[in-house]
Design a protein around this motif. Structure first.
Motif, PDB file in Angstrom:
ATOM      1  N   SER B 164       0.800  -1.227   0.000  1.00  0.00           N
ATOM      2  CA  SER B 164       0.000   0.000   0.000  1.00  0.00           C
ATOM      3  C   SER B 164       0.832   1.275   0.000  1.00  0.00           C
ATOM      4  O   SER B 164       0.350   2.313  -0.420  1.00  0.00           O
ATOM      5  CB  SER B 164      -0.950  -0.007   1.184  1.00  0.00           C
ATOM      6  OG  SER B 164      -0.203  -0.148   2.369  1.00  0.00           O
ATOM      7  N   ASP B 167       5.032   3.414  -4.519  1.00  0.00           N
ATOM      8  CA  ASP B 167       4.486   4.226  -5.607  1.00  0.00           C
ATOM      9  C   ASP B 167       3.971   3.304  -6.708  1.00  0.00           C
ATOM     10  O   ASP B 167       4.295   2.120  -6.762  1.00  0.00           O
ATOM     11  CB  ASP B 167       5.514   5.234  -6.130  1.00  0.00           C
ATOM     12  CG  ASP B 167       6.728   4.567  -6.706  1.00  0.00           C
ATOM     13  OD1 ASP B 167       6.565   3.755  -7.626  1.00  0.00           O
ATOM     14  OD2 ASP B 167       7.851   4.849  -6.235  1.00  0.00           O
ATOM     15  N   ALA B 168       3.141   3.872  -7.591  1.00  0.00           N
ATOM     16  CA  ALA B 168       2.381   3.051  -8.544  1.00  0.00           C
ATOM     17  C   ALA B 168       3.260   2.083  -9.328  1.00  0.00           C
ATOM     18  O   ALA B 168       2.930   0.911  -9.488  1.00  0.00           O
ATOM     19  CB  ALA B 168       1.618   3.960  -9.490  1.00  0.00           C
ATOM     20  N   LYS B 169       4.407   2.569  -9.775  1.00  0.00           N
ATOM     21  CA  LYS B 169       5.246   1.751 -10.640  1.00  0.00           C
ATOM     22  C   LYS B 169       5.838   0.579  -9.859  1.00  0.00           C
ATOM     23  O   LYS B 169       5.793  -0.566 -10.297  1.00  0.00           O
ATOM     24  CB  LYS B 169       6.367   2.625 -11.219  1.00  0.00           C
ATOM     25  CG  LYS B 169       7.086   1.999 -12.381  1.00  0.00           C
ATOM     26  CD  LYS B 169       8.010   3.013 -13.014  1.00  0.00           C
ATOM     27  CE  LYS B 169       9.045   2.343 -13.887  1.00  0.00           C
ATOM     28  NZ  LYS B 169       9.884   1.394 -13.156  1.00  0.00           N
ATOM     29  N   ARG B 171       4.728  -0.626  -7.159  1.00  0.00           N
ATOM     30  CA  ARG B 171       3.663  -1.503  -6.699  1.00  0.00           C
ATOM     31  C   ARG B 171       3.362  -2.563  -7.758  1.00  0.00           C
ATOM     32  O   ARG B 171       3.251  -3.739  -7.463  1.00  0.00           O
ATOM     33  CB  ARG B 171       2.403  -0.688  -6.382  1.00  0.00           C
ATOM     34  CG  ARG B 171       1.275  -1.550  -5.871  1.00  0.00           C
ATOM     35  CD  ARG B 171       0.274  -0.776  -5.053  1.00  0.00           C
ATOM     36  NE  ARG B 171      -0.384   0.249  -5.833  1.00  0.00           N
ATOM     37  CZ  ARG B 171      -0.534   1.504  -5.448  1.00  0.00           C
ATOM     38  NH1 ARG B 171      -0.046   1.896  -4.301  1.00  0.00           N
ATOM     39  NH2 ARG B 171      -1.140   2.362  -6.207  1.00  0.00           N
ATOM     40  N   GLU B 172       3.277  -2.106  -9.007  1.00  0.00           N
ATOM     41  CA  GLU B 172       3.002  -3.063 -10.072  1.00  0.00           C
ATOM     42  C   GLU B 172       4.136  -4.055 -10.230  1.00  0.00           C
ATOM     43  O   GLU B 172       3.923  -5.247 -10.443  1.00  0.00           O
ATOM     44  CB  GLU B 172       2.734  -2.323 -11.377  1.00  0.00           C
ATOM     45  CG  GLU B 172       1.267  -1.966 -11.484  1.00  0.00           C
ATOM     46  CD  GLU B 172       0.971  -1.085 -12.672  1.00  0.00           C
ATOM     47  OE1 GLU B 172       1.620  -1.253 -13.723  1.00  0.00           O
ATOM     48  OE2 GLU B 172       0.097  -0.209 -12.529  1.00  0.00           O
ATOM     49  N   ARG B 175       3.854  -6.523  -7.432  1.00  0.00           N
ATOM     50  CA  ARG B 175       2.753  -7.464  -7.661  1.00  0.00           C
ATOM     51  C   ARG B 175       3.219  -8.618  -8.532  1.00  0.00           C
ATOM     52  O   ARG B 175       3.041  -9.785  -8.198  1.00  0.00           O
ATOM     53  CB  ARG B 175       1.621  -6.755  -8.417  1.00  0.00           C
ATOM     54  CG  ARG B 175       0.565  -6.188  -7.556  1.00  0.00           C
ATOM     55  CD  ARG B 175      -0.515  -5.627  -8.455  1.00  0.00           C
ATOM     56  NE  ARG B 175      -1.041  -4.399  -7.908  1.00  0.00           N
ATOM     57  CZ  ARG B 175      -1.676  -3.470  -8.618  1.00  0.00           C
ATOM     58  NH1 ARG B 175      -1.810  -3.606  -9.923  1.00  0.00           N
ATOM     59  NH2 ARG B 175      -2.139  -2.407  -8.041  1.00  0.00           N
ATOM     60  N   THR B 193      -5.924  -6.763   1.193  1.00  0.00           N
ATOM     61  CA  THR B 193      -5.838  -5.446   0.562  1.00  0.00           C
ATOM     62  C   THR B 193      -7.212  -4.786   0.539  1.00  0.00           C
ATOM     63  O   THR B 193      -8.235  -5.444   0.711  1.00  0.00           O
ATOM     64  CB  THR B 193      -5.286  -5.549  -0.871  1.00  0.00           C
ATOM     65  OG1 THR B 193      -5.212  -4.250  -1.427  1.00  0.00           O
ATOM     66  CG2 THR B 193      -6.158  -6.415  -1.750  1.00  0.00           C
ATOM     67  N   ASP B 195      -7.617  -2.691  -2.106  1.00  0.00           N
ATOM     68  CA  ASP B 195      -7.551  -2.226  -3.485  1.00  0.00           C
ATOM     69  C   ASP B 195      -8.003  -3.362  -4.406  1.00  0.00           C
ATOM     70  O   ASP B 195      -7.332  -4.378  -4.536  1.00  0.00           O
ATOM     71  CB  ASP B 195      -6.098  -1.820  -3.770  1.00  0.00           C
ATOM     72  CG  ASP B 195      -5.894  -1.396  -5.210  1.00  0.00           C
ATOM     73  OD1 ASP B 195      -6.852  -1.501  -6.013  1.00  0.00           O
ATOM     74  OD2 ASP B 195      -4.769  -0.970  -5.534  1.00  0.00           O
ATOM     75  N   GLU B 198      -5.664  -4.568  -7.209  1.00  0.00           N
ATOM     76  CA  GLU B 198      -4.602  -5.419  -6.693  1.00  0.00           C
ATOM     77  C   GLU B 198      -5.123  -6.842  -6.492  1.00  0.00           C
ATOM     78  O   GLU B 198      -4.483  -7.824  -6.882  1.00  0.00           O
ATOM     79  CB  GLU B 198      -4.117  -4.842  -5.360  1.00  0.00           C
ATOM     80  CG  GLU B 198      -2.795  -5.403  -4.884  1.00  0.00           C
ATOM     81  CD  GLU B 198      -2.189  -4.508  -3.809  1.00  0.00           C
ATOM     82  OE1 GLU B 198      -1.677  -3.433  -4.172  1.00  0.00           O
ATOM     83  OE2 GLU B 198      -2.249  -4.877  -2.632  1.00  0.00           O
TER      84      GLU B 198
END
Ligand SMILES: Nc1ncnc2c1ncn2[C@@H]1O[C@H](COP(=O)(O)OP(=O)(O)OP(=O)(O)O)[C@@H](O)[C@H]1O
Ligand SMILES: [Mg+2]
Lengths: 282, 363
Positions: B164, B167-169, B171-172, B175, B193, B195, B198
């Motif tokens: 959580s 940052d977006a990048k 995080r991906e 994942r 989560t 989200d 996610e």
């Protein structure tokens, strides 16, 4: 504004420092110079006689007068033993019970905490006589054990409350994480929680230590020759047939004060962090 | 062999029931995501699974053995906490090595060192190994927290929103990385989560939790196409689901919302009872609009374009029909201008729930 603040700070510091300065300078003055008018701040003749008198007193009269060792070194030793042991005990017990009060659901927790606090509510003068009678009966009068127990109990409420406060600041997830990582709760406490409370322990220890070191009323009533601590010893020397020798009192007080000053100075970094724990982090 | 099962588990805190008679089973090697809004009881569920909390009722089984009152250390589970919980008196390296140094495991120094290095490399934190944990950035702290779980080969990984704060990048990236790790080591993952993207991108199965109760368990596809309650349908929709109350009056559906007097709605749902209220809903991506009226238009009046949002790869258009605001989501730049009058129709699924939204009603 800045100048005004600076002047204010200098003024406040001067007010606080002056008695200390007067004590230090008096300890190096002769009896006459202490009372000279106008007072002598710096231009006096330095003498070490007062310090010698702290350790060696005069016995006998006139031409039979000779120097014999005083009871002061013994008092210093007594003070040290009693202070160190009682502080260690109070801080250890305080840390353990502070942790327990912070983490576990204890039946009647708030009542217990209040009870612990209430042990400090009566002034020393009120309970000193009952304690004296109990100590006489139990054979604790004039013993190290008696004084250590007394000061430990006295410091315990402060220590428990302080340490509970520090423990409350540490998220319980630390133990939970350590337990999931394969440790018992006690191992988690020792390896993860305890190191985080060192600052708090230092702060608590300083306050407990100072309290035990400076305590007067109980020490005066509950000790005699063998275990007498420094405060009643100095006070006992004030009133003599020859009048108060302020130079000697100042010298003895200075020696008495030195360990506290040195210790506080050594742990001042922890102390500041400990006292401001939770307000200014890091 | 590591499955996790909850049977009728209830955990209360004083007067709050954090989780309420929960039942689910996670099979060995599965990647299960628990999805729910804040305060749903996700962290509590994980802590009960780990043995940190003991439930008031019900049983927890690991590998079909009851472990409800077994100490966390003996359950052999790895827990990644929501707020990192790195040990502040240790370096990153010592943090990673800590679980391996437990007396329960008895691993020699060399092996520990090797494992720590391997995991640090996997998580791109080799350069941090000798730093203390205090000055690390949020993302770095989170990776160290993940690392402390990944150094072990526990029976199950319990992860409480571990991505959580990235940052977006990153995080991906994480994942994909976690999915890869999962495939490689084949262990059981229980991941929490709030989200839904996610959850959908990682899960074999999703458990949806709300107010301490399980709303639905299913594969991402089942959850998306077959939500069992209004809450589920709405929770896995972005922008939010379109829904409003309808009432069947002598065979005709009338919208029963404020400001929508005598607005009829063209729905084919013969099994619904006359005189009863229902909630009608559909996803923004299933709403279509056209210039001409046809016999499958949703309402017998045209809708006015109210708000237009261009979000890069897709657009969201909000329509106004009497007092109703309905959103349409489509790929590419917006296909309508503010003030335009268009006819709405459905292009795909819709869901009908009972009046409370708790139960799906089959059309
Ligand atoms: N230790 C506790 N003491 C009292 N109440 C608690 C405790 N832990 C959780 N709760 C309550 O239980 C409910 C569920 O909390 P929980 O932390 O499990 O939610 P969550 O789904 O993890 O939420 P978030 O997404 O915000 O982390 C909340 O109402 C919370 O206030
Ligand atoms: Mg949570």
């Amino acid at each position: 504004m800045k100048i005004f603040l600076t002047i204010l700070i200098i003024l406040i510091v001067a007010i606080y420092i002056f008695p200390l300065f007067w004590m230090v300078s008096s300890s190096f003055k002769t009896r006459v110079e202490i009372f000279s008018m106008p007072p002598k701040f710096f231009n006096f003749e330095v003498t070490f006689k007062n310090f010698r008198r702290v350790f060696y007193k005069i016995a006998g009269w006139g031409k039979f007068a000779k120097e014999v060792p005083s009871e002061f070194p013994r008092a210093l030793l007594n003070s040290s033993i009693i202070t160190i042991l009682s502080t260690l005990l109070a801080v250890t017990l305080g840390t353990l019970s502070g942790y327990a009060f912070s983490r576990f659901e204890i039946p009647g927790k708030s009542d217990l905490l209040f009870f612990i606090l209430s042990t400090r509510m009566l002034p020393a003068m009120v309970i000193v006589v009952p304690v004296f009678i109990m100590y006489k009966t139990l054979g604790l009068f004039n013993t190290y054990l008696g004084m250590v127990i007394l000061y430990t109990v006295f410091n315990l409420s402060f220590s428990v409350w302080m340490m509970k406060g520090f423990m409350d600041e540490i998220p319980k997830e630390y133990e939970e994480a350590a337990m999931c990582d394969g440790y018992t709760r006690f191992q988690a406490f020792r390896k993860i929680i305890l190191p985080q409370t060192y600052a708090g322990i230092a702060a608590t220890a300083v306050f407990c230590g100072i309290m035990a070191w400076n305590e007067y009323v109980f020490a005066l009533i509950l000790t005699s020759e063998e275990t007498k601590t420094v405060p009643p010893t100095i006070a006992g020397n004030v009133l003599k047939t020859t009048g108060v020798n302020w130079g000697e009192v100042a010298a003895a007080s200075l020696i008495f004060l030195a360990p506290v000053l040195i210790f506080t100075f050594l742990v001042r970094k922890h102390l500041l962090r400990g006292v401001t724990f939770g307000t200014i982090k890091g | 062999m590591s499955s996790l099962e909850f049977k009728n588990v209830t955990k209360r805190f004083k007067n709050v029931t954090a989780i309420d008679r929960i039942n689910f089973r996670i099979e060995h090697g599965e990647f299960v995501v628990m999805l729910g809004p804040t305060g749903a009881g996700k962290t509590t569920t994980l802590k009960v699974a780990a043995g940190i909390y003991h439930p008031e009722e019900g049983e927890v089984y690991l590998d079909d053995h009851p472990v409800t009152h077994v100490h966390p250390a003996l359950r052999d589970v790895a827990f990644v906490f929501q707020n990192y919980i790195l040990y502040p008196n240790m370096t990153v390296e010592e943090n990673l090595a800590f679980p391996l140094k437990s007396r329960l495991r008895n691993i020699d120094e060399e092996k520990i060192d090797e494992t720590v290095k391997r995991v640090a490399k996997l998580l791109h934190i080799e350069h941090l190994l000798h730093r203390t944990t205090e000055r690390l950035s949020g993302g770095e702290q989170q990776r160290v927290a993940l690392g402390r779980a990944l150094v072990r080969k526990p029976r199950i990984f319990l992860m409480d929103e571990p991505l959580s704060n990235l940052d977006a990048k990153l995080r991906e990236e994480m994942r994909t990385e976690l999915k890869r790790i999962h495939r490689e080591i084949g262990e059981t993952f229980f991941f929490v989560t709030h989200d839904y993207v996610e959850a959908f991108s990682m899960a074999d199965r999703i458990i949806i939790l709300n107010h301490g109760k399980i709303e639905q368990i299913g594969t991402p596809d089942e959850i998306y196409t077959n939500p069992s309650s209004l809450f589920v349908a709405n929770f896995v929709s972005s922008p939010p689901l379109n829904y409003f109350t309808i009432k069947k009056e002598s065979g005709v559906f009338v919208v029963d919302e404020e400001g929508c007097e005598s607005l009829t709605c063209n729905i084919k749902a013969d099994t619904l009872q006359d005189g009863k209220r229902y909630i009608f809903s559909f996803r923004p991506e299933n709403l279509a609009s056209s210039l001409k009226k046809s016999d499958d238009t949703l309402f017998d009046v045209p809708a006015e374009v109210y708000v237009v949002e261009d979000l890069g790869t897709y657009s969201v258009i909000t329509f106004k029909v009497n007092g109703l605001l309905l959103r349409q989501k489509h790929l590419g730049p917006p296909s309508a201008k503010i003030g335009e009058k268009l006819w709405l129709k459905l292009d795909g699924n819709f869901f009908i729930f009972d009046e409370t939204g708790k139960k799906r009603v089959r059309e």
